[in-house]
Design an enzyme around this catalytic site. Structure first.
Site, PDB file in Angstrom:
ATOM      1  CG  ASN A   1      -0.369  -0.207   2.489  1.00 13.35           C
ATOM      2  OD1 ASN A   1       0.801  -0.602   2.598  1.00 13.35           O
ATOM      3  ND2 ASN A   1      -1.117   0.061   3.535  1.00 13.35           N
TER       4      ASN A   1
ATOM      5  CD  GLU B   1       4.550  -0.792  12.507  1.00 10.72           C
ATOM      6  OE1 GLU B   1       3.304  -0.741  12.555  1.00 10.72           O
ATOM      7  OE2 GLU B   1       5.270  -0.173  13.298  1.00 10.72           O
TER       8      GLU B   1
ATOM      9  CB  CYS C   1      -2.121  -0.923   8.359  1.00  9.98           C
ATOM     10  SG  CYS C   1      -1.059   0.517   8.599  1.00  9.98           S
TER      11      CYS C   1
ATOM     12  CD  GLU D   1       7.883   0.556  10.515  1.00 12.09           C
ATOM     13  OE1 GLU D   1       6.865   0.924   9.920  1.00 12.09           O
ATOM     14  OE2 GLU D   1       8.809  -0.090   9.969  1.00 12.09           O
TER      15      GLU D   1
HETATM   16  P1  NAD Z   1       1.025  -9.728   3.182  1.00 16.42           P
HETATM   17  O1  NAD Z   1       1.104 -10.146   4.592  1.00 16.42           O
HETATM   18  O2  NAD Z   1       0.337 -10.581   2.214  1.00 16.42           O
HETATM   19  O3  NAD Z   1       2.500  -9.508   2.585  1.00 16.42           O
HETATM   20  C1  NAD Z   1       3.415  -8.628   3.190  1.00 16.42           C
HETATM   21  C2  NAD Z   1       4.813  -8.961   2.727  1.00 16.42           C
HETATM   22  O4  NAD Z   1       5.220 -10.199   3.318  1.00 16.42           O
HETATM   23  C3  NAD Z   1       4.967  -9.152   1.210  1.00 16.42           C
HETATM   24  O5  NAD Z   1       6.175  -8.552   0.802  1.00 16.42           O
HETATM   25  C4  NAD Z   1       5.030 -10.670   1.065  1.00 16.42           C
HETATM   26  O6  NAD Z   1       5.740 -11.082  -0.072  1.00 16.42           O
HETATM   27  C5  NAD Z   1       5.762 -11.050   2.327  1.00 16.42           C
HETATM   28  N1  NAD Z   1       5.548 -12.431   2.794  1.00 16.42           N
HETATM   29  C6  NAD Z   1       4.469 -13.215   2.628  1.00 16.42           C
HETATM   30  N2  NAD Z   1       4.659 -14.413   3.231  1.00 16.42           N
HETATM   31  C7  NAD Z   1       5.892 -14.383   3.783  1.00 16.42           C
HETATM   32  C8  NAD Z   1       6.657 -15.316   4.547  1.00 16.42           C
HETATM   33  N3  NAD Z   1       6.182 -16.515   4.867  1.00 16.42           N
HETATM   34  N4  NAD Z   1       7.879 -14.945   4.982  1.00 16.42           N
HETATM   35  C9  NAD Z   1       8.369 -13.710   4.697  1.00 16.42           C
HETATM   36  N5  NAD Z   1       7.699 -12.802   3.963  1.00 16.42           N
HETATM   37  C10 NAD Z   1       6.463 -13.116   3.521  1.00 16.42           C
HETATM   38  O7  NAD Z   1       0.406  -8.252   3.219  1.00 16.42           O
HETATM   39  P2  NAD Z   1      -0.079  -7.347   1.998  1.00 16.42           P
HETATM   40  O8  NAD Z   1      -1.313  -7.947   1.450  1.00 16.42           O
HETATM   41  O9  NAD Z   1       1.068  -7.060   1.098  1.00 16.42           O
HETATM   42  O10 NAD Z   1      -0.428  -5.984   2.744  1.00 16.42           O
HETATM   43  C11 NAD Z   1      -1.626  -5.758   3.392  1.00 16.42           C
HETATM   44  C12 NAD Z   1      -1.497  -5.990   4.879  1.00 16.42           C
HETATM   45  O11 NAD Z   1      -0.437  -5.194   5.410  1.00 16.42           O
HETATM   46  C13 NAD Z   1      -2.731  -5.582   5.646  1.00 16.42           C
HETATM   47  O12 NAD Z   1      -3.023  -6.530   6.635  1.00 16.42           O
HETATM   48  C14 NAD Z   1      -2.319  -4.272   6.283  1.00 16.42           C
HETATM   49  O13 NAD Z   1      -3.049  -3.926   7.432  1.00 16.42           O
HETATM   50  C15 NAD Z   1      -0.884  -4.493   6.560  1.00 16.42           C
HETATM   51  N6  NAD Z   1      -0.162  -3.216   6.704  1.00 16.42           N
HETATM   52  C16 NAD Z   1       0.291  -2.836   7.945  1.00 16.42           C
HETATM   53  C17 NAD Z   1       0.926  -1.613   8.110  1.00 16.42           C
HETATM   54  C18 NAD Z   1       1.418  -1.156   9.452  1.00 16.42           C
HETATM   55  O14 NAD Z   1       2.261  -0.270   9.501  1.00 16.42           O
HETATM   56  N7  NAD Z   1       0.941  -1.709  10.561  1.00 16.42           N
HETATM   57  C19 NAD Z   1       1.135  -0.786   7.008  1.00 16.42           C
HETATM   58  C20 NAD Z   1       0.666  -1.216   5.756  1.00 16.42           C
HETATM   59  C21 NAD Z   1       0.025  -2.427   5.626  1.00 16.42           C
END
Ligand code: NAD
Length: 483
Positions: free
Chosen positions: A152, A249, A283, A457
């Site tokens: 995002n 996060e 998020c 962060e």
């Molecule tokens: P996701 O969890 O599908 O993927 C996040 C990242 O993790 C990607 O780069 C993915 O390739 C990687 N990943 C996936 N499986 C992994 C594994 N087993 N080991 C290591 N890396 C792995 O999330 P998304 O769909 O890309 O993003 C949306 C999510 O992110 C939502 O839940 C949102 O709330 C959260 N988010 C949180 C924040 C925050 O600061 N708290 C900010 C933005 C988004």
């Protein structure tokens, strides 16, 4: 704009390609067109990046903080000077409207580089007097930090993780989301143009499996993930096996409480920012909006009027205020939640439908009469779907607001000063807002409690998560031993 990067990865100060890695097409969400192709990192690429980071880190840590900071601040200036091009690229990568990306992405990344650049020279240890003896502490880097990003905010996440890590003397290997691989490469380019020695900020592409390889590698000392709770659980567990430091996060389902004395116009603005900015793909969004029953109809009426003013369309047009979802997959997830909301008896106030065309557009959607047990009340949707709940009593709404596994953010709208602070104190959330929503300045700690995350962060708090303290005991007299 040429959106095809020179190569997939940026390692040791240069672009690197290995076409043996799985092909990843980058799709512009507004049109469905493929705008670039990159390749996932092969084991050789992962090795190259980790070796480069390991090799470069010691000399970087040996520089003074002021020297390190100067490079970060120079990078911040370059980012600001290139804000337009970086914002256009961010819009191609994510589909978010230029109206947003031009003020919230490279600018936020530059803020982090500038802030941590400024802090780098001010990092110190402590002196602890113990009679004649004394202890001093050294604030030392962790070593190699891996950053793994969500889709995002690709530029912002690359900087929010990179800037504090580098300020503290670490090297970074960053893996962007496979959905948005382009922007982090620009961050790497800019850092090196600003004078960052080769090997200290590397970007490699790939799906979750590349992330998993990084998390389990013995050369890695810390993992910082921005992603969903299920991914967070996996990454945290894998990092624990290697006893690595973590920052998590993760996702949220944050509450926003609008009391009967609230300024309705401001509360509606907060609800719009907290549900529809970035098409709801934020998020910390306040997706559970609890509105006092005395003002509920007035709130919903004004909200609907304001939503009718959303300009949905070409994200590159500066007039557009609402863009597409990041992908077909994410659009389908959101549509399914909308169907579930209807099936479980929530009242659809506005929106609810896909907008036909080549892009992944959906209407801003509001459900009212949502009850606490409904699926749309409990699960993170990560799309433009607001759930409005009724309430009458403060104690009751507090309990309901906190009744969730998540704890990322929370907001309250009221003119009652004492109530505002009482509610903020009782929220189980890492970031709370009073009469506003979703501000995220670099000066303030950001992160979650409960399942929404570990660590913080931004702000000085991030320093604690990218450095460790060594105690050095100094004896001034003789050593007493028992025998
Ligand atoms: P996701 O969890 O599908 O993927 C996040 C990242 O993790 C990607 O780069 C993915 O390739 C990687 N990943 C996936 N499986 C992994 C594994 N087993 N080991 C290591 N890396 C792995 O999330 P998304 O769909 O890309 O993003 C949306 C999510 O992110 C939502 O839940 C949102 O709330 C959260 N988010 C949180 C924040 C925050 O600061 N708290 C900010 C933005 C988004």
């Amino acid at each position: 704009m040429n959106t095809q990067p020179e190569a997939s990865h940026f390692i040791n100060g240069a672009y690197v390609e290995d076409t043996a890695g799985a092909k990843i097409d980058v799709v512009y969400p507004a049109t469905g067109e493929v705008i670039a192709t990159v390749h996932a990192a092969t084991p050789a690429i992962v090795d190259m990046a980790l070796d480069a980071a390991r090799t470069a880190q010691a000399a970087w840590a040996a520089m003074t903080g002021t020297e390190r900071g100067r490079i970060l601040r120079r990078a911040a200036d370059i980012m600001r000077a290139r804000n337009h091009d970086l914002s256009v690229l961010e819009t191609y990568d994510t589909g978010k409207p230029y109206q947003e990306t031009s003020v919230a992405d490279a600018t936020s990344g530059a803020d982090a580089l500038e802030y941590f650049g400024g802090l780098a020279g001010a990092l110190t240890g402590e002196h602890i007097q113990l009679g004649e003896d004394w202890v001093y502490t050294r604030r030392e880097p962790l070593g190699v930090c891996v950053g793994i990003g969500a889709w995002n905010y690709p530029t912002q996440i690359a900087c929010w993780k990179g800037a504090p890590a580098l300020a503290c003397g670490n090297a970074v290997v960053f893996k962007p989301s496979e959905t948005t691989p382009l922007c982090a490469l620009k961050v790497a380019e800019i850092l090196h143009e600003a004078g960052l020695p080769a090997g200290l900020y590397n970007v490699i592409q790939g799906m979750g499996e590349v992330g998993a390889k990084l998390v389990t590698d013995a050369r890695v000392d810390k993992v910082s993930l921005t992603g969903s709770v299920p991914t967070g659980r996996k990454v945290y567990a894998a990092a624990a096996a290697g006893m690595k430091h973590v920052t998590m996060e993760l996702g949220g389902k944050s509450p926003m409480i609008v009391f009967e004395d609230a300024d309705i116009e401001n509360a509606v603005s907060g609800a719009i920012l907290g549900n529809f900015y970035s098409s709801g793909q934020v998020c910390s969004n306040g997706t559970r909006v609890f509105v006092h029953k005395d003002i509920k109809e007035a709130f919903l009426e004004r909200l609907s009027e304001r939503l009718a003013g959303a300009v949905i369309g070409d994200p590159m047009d500066p007039a557009t205020s609402f863009g597409p979802m990041v992908s077909r997959n994410q659009l389908d997830i959101v549509l399914k939640y909308i169907e579930t909301g209807k099936a479980e008896g929530a009242r659809l106030v506005t929106g609810g439908a896909e907008i036909e065309g080549d892009g992944y557009f959906i209407q801003p959607t509001v459900f009212a009469d949502v009850t606490d047990g409904m699926t749309i009340a409990r699960e993170e949707i990560f799309g433009p779907v607001m759930a409005v709940f009724d309430f009458e009593d403060e104690a009751d709404v507090m309990a309901r607001a906190n009744d969730t596994e998540f704890g990322l953010a929370a907001g309250v709208f009221t003119r009652d000063l004492a109530r505002a602070h009482r509610v903020a104190a009782r929220f189980e959330a890492g970031t709370c807002y009073i009469n506003t929503y979703n501000d995220a300045p670099v000066e303030a700690p950001f992160g979650g409690v409960k399942a929404s995350g570990v660590g913080r962060e931004n702000s000085k708090a991030a320093i604690e998560h990218y450095s460790q303290v060594k105690s050095v005991y100094v004896r001034m007299g003789d050593v007493e031993a028992p025998f």
